[in-house]
Design a protein around this motif. Structure first.
Motif, PDB file in Angstrom:
ATOM      1  N   ASN A 113       0.818  -1.222   0.000  1.00 24.85           N
ATOM      2  CA  ASN A 113       0.000   0.000   0.000  1.00 24.85           C
ATOM      3  C   ASN A 113       0.847   1.264   0.000  1.00 24.85           C
ATOM      4  O   ASN A 113       0.444   2.297  -0.541  1.00 24.85           O
ATOM      5  CB  ASN A 113      -0.933  -0.002   1.208  1.00 24.85           C
ATOM      6  CG  ASN A 113      -1.989  -1.094   1.120  1.00 24.85           C
ATOM      7  OD1 ASN A 113      -2.319  -1.572   0.039  1.00 24.85           O
ATOM      8  ND2 ASN A 113      -2.510  -1.521   2.267  1.00 24.85           N
ATOM      9  N   ALA A 114       2.032   1.178   0.610  1.00 23.99           N
ATOM     10  CA  ALA A 114       2.928   2.342   0.663  1.00 23.99           C
ATOM     11  C   ALA A 114       3.748   2.489  -0.614  1.00 23.99           C
ATOM     12  O   ALA A 114       4.403   3.522  -0.819  1.00 23.99           O
ATOM     13  CB  ALA A 114       3.852   2.243   1.870  1.00 23.99           C
ATOM     14  N   GLY A 115       3.745   1.468  -1.448  1.00 21.24           N
ATOM     15  CA  GLY A 115       4.510   1.527  -2.696  1.00 21.24           C
ATOM     16  C   GLY A 115       6.011   1.452  -2.486  1.00 21.24           C
ATOM     17  O   GLY A 115       6.775   1.976  -3.297  1.00 21.24           O
ATOM     18  N   VAL A 116       6.436   0.756  -1.415  1.00 18.22           N
ATOM     19  CA  VAL A 116       7.870   0.623  -1.155  1.00 18.22           C
ATOM     20  C   VAL A 116       8.306  -0.813  -1.449  1.00 18.22           C
ATOM     21  O   VAL A 116       7.501  -1.742  -1.468  1.00 18.22           O
ATOM     22  CB  VAL A 116       8.222   0.981   0.312  1.00 18.22           C
ATOM     23  CG1 VAL A 116       7.894   2.440   0.586  1.00 18.22           C
ATOM     24  CG2 VAL A 116       7.498   0.058   1.298  1.00 18.22           C
ATOM     25  N   LYS A 117       9.601  -0.985  -1.694  1.00 18.23           N
ATOM     26  CA  LYS A 117      10.142  -2.309  -1.951  1.00 18.23           C
ATOM     27  C   LYS A 117      10.255  -3.095  -0.639  1.00 18.23           C
ATOM     28  O   LYS A 117      10.604  -2.533   0.401  1.00 18.23           O
ATOM     29  CB  LYS A 117      11.521  -2.217  -2.597  1.00 18.23           C
ATOM     30  CG  LYS A 117      11.568  -1.371  -3.869  1.00 18.23           C
ATOM     31  CD  LYS A 117      10.710  -1.931  -4.971  1.00 18.23           C
ATOM     32  CE  LYS A 117      10.794  -1.065  -6.225  1.00 18.23           C
ATOM     33  NZ  LYS A 117       9.843  -1.521  -7.259  1.00 18.23           N
ATOM     34  N   ASN A 299      13.676   0.445  -9.927  1.00 18.79           N
ATOM     35  CA  ASN A 299      12.233   0.302  -9.720  1.00 18.79           C
ATOM     36  C   ASN A 299      11.732  -1.051 -10.219  1.00 18.79           C
ATOM     37  O   ASN A 299      10.780  -1.138 -10.998  1.00 18.79           O
ATOM     38  CB  ASN A 299      11.462   1.443 -10.394  1.00 18.79           C
ATOM     39  CG  ASN A 299      10.012   1.505  -9.925  1.00 18.79           C
ATOM     40  OD1 ASN A 299       9.695   1.080  -8.805  1.00 18.79           O
ATOM     41  ND2 ASN A 299       9.139   2.017 -10.769  1.00 18.79           N
ATOM     42  N   LYS A 300      12.388  -2.123  -9.746  1.00 19.80           N
ATOM     43  CA  LYS A 300      12.012  -3.478 -10.127  1.00 19.80           C
ATOM     44  C   LYS A 300      11.467  -4.215  -8.905  1.00 19.80           C
ATOM     45  O   LYS A 300      11.704  -3.809  -7.763  1.00 19.80           O
ATOM     46  CB  LYS A 300      13.226  -4.242 -10.671  1.00 19.80           C
ATOM     47  CG  LYS A 300      13.881  -3.604 -11.892  1.00 19.80           C
ATOM     48  CD  LYS A 300      14.903  -4.529 -12.533  1.00 19.80           C
ATOM     49  CE  LYS A 300      16.001  -4.936 -11.592  1.00 19.80           C
ATOM     50  NZ  LYS A 300      17.068  -5.717 -12.269  1.00 19.80           N
ATOM     51  N   GLU A 301      10.777  -5.298  -9.165  1.00 21.09           N
ATOM     52  CA  GLU A 301      10.339  -6.156  -8.077  1.00 21.09           C
ATOM     53  C   GLU A 301      11.550  -6.780  -7.412  1.00 21.09           C
ATOM     54  O   GLU A 301      12.531  -7.133  -8.075  1.00 21.09           O
ATOM     55  CB  GLU A 301       9.429  -7.266  -8.621  1.00 21.09           C
ATOM     56  CG  GLU A 301       8.852  -8.193  -7.561  1.00 21.09           C
ATOM     57  CD  GLU A 301       7.893  -7.505  -6.618  1.00 21.09           C
ATOM     58  OE1 GLU A 301       8.380  -6.969  -5.594  1.00 21.09           O
ATOM     59  OE2 GLU A 301       6.686  -7.498  -6.899  1.00 21.09           O
TER      60      GLU A 301
END
Length: 335
Positions: A113-117, A299-301
């Protein structure tokens, strides 16, 4: 990238030392531990960590710190993942995320939800030997996977105080092997059957755990897995994997400090295995940090996601239930 480390115990020091020595792209700005003492302070000074504190908020509230390494006790992992996610920090967290599956889901959701890795510290995926076997399997060189065998044996058991809070052998030790099994199989486990004994230290049994265990696994793709664990192998750190398939077999032997062999009239001998995990997996620890950095920079998984952290906990829960009840347990029973 500037990072903060929460937890200055064994694994926190391992990551701090490796980053300082081998990964110049990462700078450790702050290390925190509620039990910070002189030895920890001296360690931080030795490896050039400028800020030492007992309060994790000093990391979470620092806008310069882009990522957090969570190396504290397991019962704090989920809490700090959630707090770090809310603070907008990328997260590397040691295994397991938590013993409680509800908390595991909460932590994974918070990062999403926070968009962090979020990367989980299953370092063995990054070991050069294990990964070589994985690559052979992935490239189809053994054909259809039929049997996976994993042996994982420590040189000596942990302290009884640690055993009492570890969650047990399946959560603390075999969880690495659960991850490796699904990594190698390319399939999820559907059923777990566990047996265990106390053969190393009676005090481990008194603490409610076993020190020797064998688990069999059934996978969705019909493959079978076999894992054996022991808390004590007198000859050193014993880590081997094997994948047997329809067209061949891929396996590795133990890593040793060197491969020199001495032959004389009495015997043929080689170097002993590594005695501690930190030496055996130095390269893997460094590689997983490079992978974490790469995921953030590009910005990759992450290569070991929060979901990858969930499934071994499910398997550990099933193994624990199986051992207690003396029967095979399906993952659906604990999911």
């Amino acid at each position: 990238m500037k990072v903060g480390i929460i937890g200055a115990g064994r694994i926190g020091k391992v990551h701090a030392r490796n980053i300082s020595m081998y990964i110049p792209e990462i700078q450790i700005k702050t290390i925190v531990d509620p039990f910070m003492n002189k030895n920890m302070e001296q360690f931080a000074k030795k490896y050039g960590i400028p800020n030492i504190t007992k309060d994790a908020n000093d990391i979470l509230n620092d806008p310069e710190i882009e990522a957090v390494l969570i190396c504290s006790s397991t019962d704090t992992h989920a809490k700090y993942i959630i707090k770090a996610a809310k603070a907008g920090k990328h997260i590397f967290c040691e295994k397991p995320i938590d013993y409680d599956l509800k908390r595991v889901h909460e932590a994974i959701d918070a990062a999403k939800n926070a968009g962090v890795k979020l990367q989980i510290g299953f370092c063995r995926r990054f070991d050069h030997n294990h990964h070589a076997v994985y690559s052979m399997v992935r490239d189809g060189k053994v054909g259809k996977v039929n049997i996976i065998k994993i042996s994982s044996r420590d040189p000596e058991p942990p302290s009884i105080d640690y055993v009492k809070v570890s969650g047990g052998i399946f959560y603390d030790m075999m969880i690495h092997d659960f991850d490796m099994a699904r990594f190698l199989a390319g399939s999820e486990v559907t059923e777990v059957n566990a047996v265990g004994s106390v053969l190393v230290d009676p005090e481990i049994g008194k603490a409610g755990d076993v020190d020797t265990a064998v688990v069999t696994l059934k996978f969705e793709n019909d493959a079978i897995g076999i894992i054996d664990n022991s808390r004590k192998a007198v000859y050193g750190y014993d880590q081997r994997v094997e994948v047997f398939g329809s067209e061949g077999c891929a396996f590795n032997n133990n890593d040793i400090p060197n491969t020199a062999v001495l032959c004389n009239e009495d015997r043929t001998s080689c170097e002993n295995t590594y005695k501690v995990m930190w030496d055996r997996y130095t390269g893997a620890f460094v590689a997983e940090m490079h992978a974490f950095l790469d995921a953030i920079d590009n910005n990759k998984e992450t290569l070991v996601t929060g979901v990858d952290g969930l499934y071994p906990v499910l398997m550990a829960a099933a193994a624990t239930k199986s051992l207690k009840e003396g029967r095979p347990v399906k993952i659906s029973e604990v999911e």
